[in-house]
Each structure stands twice: as C-alpha cells, then as structure tokens.
Design a protein around this motif. Structure first.
Motif, PDB file in Angstrom:
ATOM      1  N   ARG A 140      -4.585  29.655   2.185  1.00 52.70           N
ATOM      2  CA  ARG A 140      -5.666  29.415   1.277  1.00 52.70           C
ATOM      3  C   ARG A 140      -4.866  29.511  -0.040  1.00 52.70           C
ATOM      4  NH1 ARG A 140      -9.937  32.458   5.142  1.00 52.70           N
ATOM      5  NH2 ARG A 140      -9.807  31.023   6.977  1.00 52.70           N
ATOM      6  N   PHE A 141      -4.147  30.856  -0.440  1.00 52.80           N
ATOM      7  CA  PHE A 141      -3.472  31.306  -1.444  1.00 52.80           C
ATOM      8  C   PHE A 141      -2.223  30.565  -1.831  1.00 52.80           C
ATOM      9  CE2 PHE A 141      -6.389  34.670   1.401  1.00 52.80           C
ATOM     10  CZ  PHE A 141      -7.283  34.307   0.631  1.00 52.80           C
ATOM     11  N   LYS A 142      -2.432  30.971  -3.802  1.00 56.76           N
ATOM     12  CA  LYS A 142      -1.477  30.142  -4.187  1.00 56.76           C
ATOM     13  C   LYS A 142       0.196  31.269  -3.880  1.00 56.76           C
ATOM     14  CE  LYS A 142      -1.948  32.673  -8.665  1.00 56.76           C
ATOM     15  NZ  LYS A 142      -2.319  32.220  -9.223  1.00 56.76           N
ATOM     16  N   ARG A 143      -0.435  32.406  -3.566  1.00 55.20           N
ATOM     17  CA  ARG A 143       0.908  33.174  -3.836  1.00 55.20           C
ATOM     18  C   ARG A 143       1.677  32.770  -2.604  1.00 55.20           C
ATOM     19  NH1 ARG A 143      -0.819  36.972   1.120  1.00 55.20           N
ATOM     20  NH2 ARG A 143      -2.511  37.398   1.432  1.00 55.20           N
ATOM     21  N   CYS A 144       1.313  32.366  -1.208  1.00 53.89           N
ATOM     22  CA  CYS A 144       1.764  31.953  -0.181  1.00 53.89           C
ATOM     23  C   CYS A 144       2.596  30.827  -0.859  1.00 53.89           C
ATOM     24  CB  CYS A 144       0.903  31.645   0.630  1.00 53.89           C
ATOM     25  SG  CYS A 144      -0.447  33.271   1.061  1.00 53.89           S
ATOM     26  N   LEU A 145       2.394  29.848  -1.439  1.00 52.39           N
ATOM     27  CA  LEU A 145       3.533  28.792  -1.754  1.00 52.39           C
ATOM     28  C   LEU A 145       4.611  28.872  -1.792  1.00 52.39           C
ATOM     29  CD1 LEU A 145       3.088  26.127  -2.242  1.00 52.39           C
ATOM     30  CD2 LEU A 145       2.626  25.536  -4.437  1.00 52.39           C
TER      31      LEU A 145
END
Length: 490
Positions: A140-145
């Motif tokens: 769900r989160f941008k930090r994982c992209l």
C-alpha cells in the motif's frame, strides 16, 4: 610490497539465503547464479522491511487471479507489447504509457497478462502492483516501491552488472531506503545504469499497477482525518509520478514505464499538465471492443457449465448472452460477477441465470451501472443473514487498519474471522452464496460498506470506496458503489 587488499565486512560469510519470494533477511545472500553478494552492513537493515513480502509483480495474494481470459483484451495487450518492443521507431517516442479507466474495466487484469507476456519474452525488468485492500500492507505504501523494484532488478539474470552496482550502493548506505523517493531513485535506479554499459539483452519495461491505491502511512499515533488522509495519499501518488517521470527523462534509464490507475484528478492532472509530451495514454473504452471480449468470455464460461451439468448446446440463447453484455455497459466486472454467481452450487445454473435475467431492467443510458447495482443487491440478499453479512463485509474491507500477524500473511477475512463469529462456522453460514460478490468487490480495489440501521426490519445500504478516496461519483464503478435505498432482508 603490494598494497593490502581491502576486505569486505562479510569476508568468508556464508550460509545465508533468500527466504520467501522478495525477502532479504541477511547481510549477504546467494543470488540466482549461486554467487554470494554483499547486501547490507552495520545494523543489518533488511530489505524485507521495505519490500513487499510477496513478489509484487505476480503476487499470489492478488485475489481472483487477475489476468485476462484467453483471447480477450487482445487489442490493448497487443498495443502495449508492441509499444514496448518498437516504441523507439515512433515519430515521437514516449517513455511512459498511462492505462486508465473506471474501476471494473479490467486494468489490473490487462496489466497482469501483459506482465506475464513480457516475462515470457524477456521484456519485463520489474514491477509493482499497489493494493490498498489485500495481502501485505507493504503493497500500500510508497516506501516499498523502490526497494521492491531494485530487488527484482538485482534478481534479473540479464542485469548482473547493474545488480552488483545496486548492491554496492545498499552496502555503502544501508539507510538508503529511509531517504526521500528521489534520493532512492538517483542512487539505486539511475546511478547504476549510468555506470553500466548498455546491453541489447536488457529487459525493456517496468509495470506499475494501481497507483491510485497507494496510501500514505500514518505519521505518529494520532490517525489522520479522512480529509487529511486523502491529501496525504494524493501527495504520495504525485511524488511517485514525479519520480518515475524523472527516471524516464534520464538518457541513461533504459526502460519504458507502464502505469495503470483510475483517472483520479491528481493523476489525470499530472499527465495532462506536467507530462503530456512524455506520455501516451490508453483509456479503456469502446475503441478496444470490450463487448466482443465479454461475449467471448461468456461463451467460454457457459461452455464449461454445459459440460459440467450436461446441458443442451443451445443453452443459453444468443439473446440472453447479448443482454448480459448490454447490461455490463463495457465493464467486465458485471459479466464476471454474474458468471461467478451462476457457477455457484446453491441452485442449478439455469435457475441462477433466470434469477439474473429476472432482475429489473434499467435504462443504462441514464445510469450505466444500475444493472450491476441490482446484481449486487440480489446476491447480498441471497445470504441467510444479509444485514449481518453487510456488517461483516464492512469490517473485512476496513482491515488496512488491522495489523496482520508477522508469521503468516492471512487474508483480511481470515484475520478478522475469529472476532466476528459468535460460534464456529457462523461465517461460512453468513457468507454462503456470497463468494461471487466478495471476489468482485475485492478486485475493485477494497471497497468498504457503509450502512445505516433504522429501527425497521429493512436497511438502506451504500457501498463506497474508503473515505480517503477522492472519488465521489455516485455510481457503482466510479466511486460509491451505488446500492442505494435498497431494502435488505433482516
């Protein structure tokens, strides 16, 4: 006297390996070719804290196997793959394609099938499928992209030299994944390719699906209001778009990028005003002949049912299939949900089809999603306890706020089931016959249900996207799933 050889912090380190699909839990690990590569040092920063816990390009936890039915959506898939392979030959080459359209139009299925085709052809470099409702919260989160994309690049057999450079960056700066997205991009996606010699065997494309489902993480212990959450989501989505545009604009960046999302205002504004000269767009409308694809889908599904139940080859009539296609108004989700309902074993398939066909006809020109609303209402009412089912569905689809056990990635329904049942087996009873609607609702992006319970034995129900969404259209597909003013059995 010769110069002393610089020793790695992990000299002679061994017996580390990869656990799972995208988790790196050690300071060094064995790559696909058996070589041990230094990954991180210091405090053993784990890529697993940033990466999705499953392979986000083809996550097993994506519900309902979201790929196109064979021989459907061929035109749009051919256009995408043709652009990936030959886009440089166009008069004005573009580095980004935006695939858009309303929920239920088949974007994720198209992206899943395109990813599979590209992987088979050696074209796929990496990808990320955002999901605000299913599987690991890391999706769900941008930090994982960037961590997930770089992990997949490191694992790619054609990118050995680039992978070594990425790992060197992580070893040099283990805290890189905590930096701003642009800094991660510069160090992990742009710098390695600037330093490496381009190889014609390199893959060609990165896929990003469900960008509109990217959510901002909570900052601190105080939860955001719905308005604050919506603004934070937009800011993160916009930051991702700017970061991807920067990558695509760098001459050393070798990949094209396909981004799929609903036409949310912030995303549409970006492509209209900031990246119009870099981007092509594909809007999933009648140009790609969805009616013909849906008819193929129905023919295949009805053929399976006829074989299983030994029904007449003339069942159902062509008029029935055409009516189903017309009711869909271009949205695959309608025919997919109808066929799941007909395939249920709660009654003979011809009786279930008759139930679908007996639903009140609607003027689709006034509301193209009215038949879908009616179908969902009918399926909800097939539960032995419709009101309780709606309450439970509301909780299940709100489980982004319920932490999942670290030891296993349970589905939202399984995670919350112990808190719902008053006795073992109650959930199976309440949700009996609702598999078709639950799968379809999940594939639409984690819709939640809002319900007011008056003192009478009826209730008015409205199914809507989460409050943080900016989508406020009153129709089913494009925002609030408009089962409005509908009486459910108590």
């Amino acid at each position: 006297m010769s110069e002393p050889v610089a020793m790695s912090n992990f000299h002679r380190a061994h017996d580390f390996n990869i656990e799972g699909d995208t988790i790196i839990n050690a300071k060094n690990y064995h790559h696909h070719d058996g070589r041990s590569r230094n990954a991180v040092k210091g405090e053993s920063v784990e890529w697993s804290e940033c990466c999705s816990r499953t392979d986000s390009t083809f996550p097993a936890e994506r519900c309902d196997a979201p790929k196109c039915h064979p021989e459907t959506r061929v035109a749009v898939q051919d256009e995408l793959v043709g652009w990936i392979e030959n886009g440089d030959k166009e008069e004005e080459p573009k580095k980004i394609i935006w695939v858009t359209g309303p929920a239920g139009g088949g974007k994720t299925a198209i992206m899943g099938s395109t990813a599979e085709t590209c992987q088979e052809k050696g074209l796929l470099a990496c990808g990320f499928f955002f999901s605000s409702f299913t599987g690991s919260t890391n999706r769900r989160f941008k930090r994982c992209l960037v961590p997930t994309l770089t992990y997949q690049l490191v694992q790619h057999k054609a990118l050995g030299d680039v992978g070594e450079r990425i790992l060197s960056c992580v070893e040099h700066d283990p805290a890189i994944f905590k930096k701003q997205l642009e800094a991660q991009l510069d160090q992990l996606l742009l710098k390695p390719f600037r330093e490496a010699r381009r190889d014609p065997d390199w893959p060609k494309v990165i896929l990003i699906d469900g960008l509109d489902e990217c959510q901002a993480e909570e900052d601190g212990d105080i939860p955001r209001s719905p308005q604050e959450a919506a603004r934070a989501n937009k800011a993160d989505q916009k930051e991702i778009l700017h970061t991807l545009l920067k990558a695509a604009s760098d001459p050393s960046f070798p990949f094209r990028i396909i981004i799929a999302s609903r036409p949310e205002h912030i995303i549409q504004s970006f492509f209209n005003n900031i990246a119009p000269h870099t981007t092509r767009r594909i809007f999933l409308d009648d140009k790609y002949n969805p009616d013909a694809d849906m008819l193929l889908f129905l023919e295949a599904k009805f053929a399976e049912i006829r074989r299983e139940y030994q029904l007449s080859a003339s069942w159902p009539s062509s008029d029935v299939k055409q009516t189903l296609v017309e009711n869909a108004s271009g949205q695959f989700i309608y025919v997919a949900t109808a066929m799941r309902f007909i395939e249920e074993s709660s009654a003979p398939p011809h009786e279930l089809l008759d139930q679908v066909m007996a639903l009140r006809r609607h003027d689709v020109s006034a509301n193209p999603f009215a038949p879908l609303d009616a179908l969902y209402t009918h399926i909800l009412n097939s539960s032995p306890k419709p009101l309780l089912a709606v309450h439970w569905l509301s909780l299940i689809f709100r489980t982004p706020f319920i932490p999942e056990p670290e030891s296993q990635q349970n589905s939202s329904a399984r995670s919350i089931q112990p808190f719902l049942e008053s006795s073992p087996g109650e959930a199976s009873h309440v949700f009996r016959g609702l598999n078709s609607i639950m799968k379809s609702m999940m594939s639409l992006g984690g819709c939640v249900l809002k319900m007011s319970l008056p003192s009478t034995r009826t209730a008015k129900i409205q199914i809507a996207t989460p409050p943080a969404s900016e989508n406020s259209s009153p129709t089913f597909i494009q925002g609030a799933i408009g089962i409005k003013d509908v009486a459910l059995r108590a």
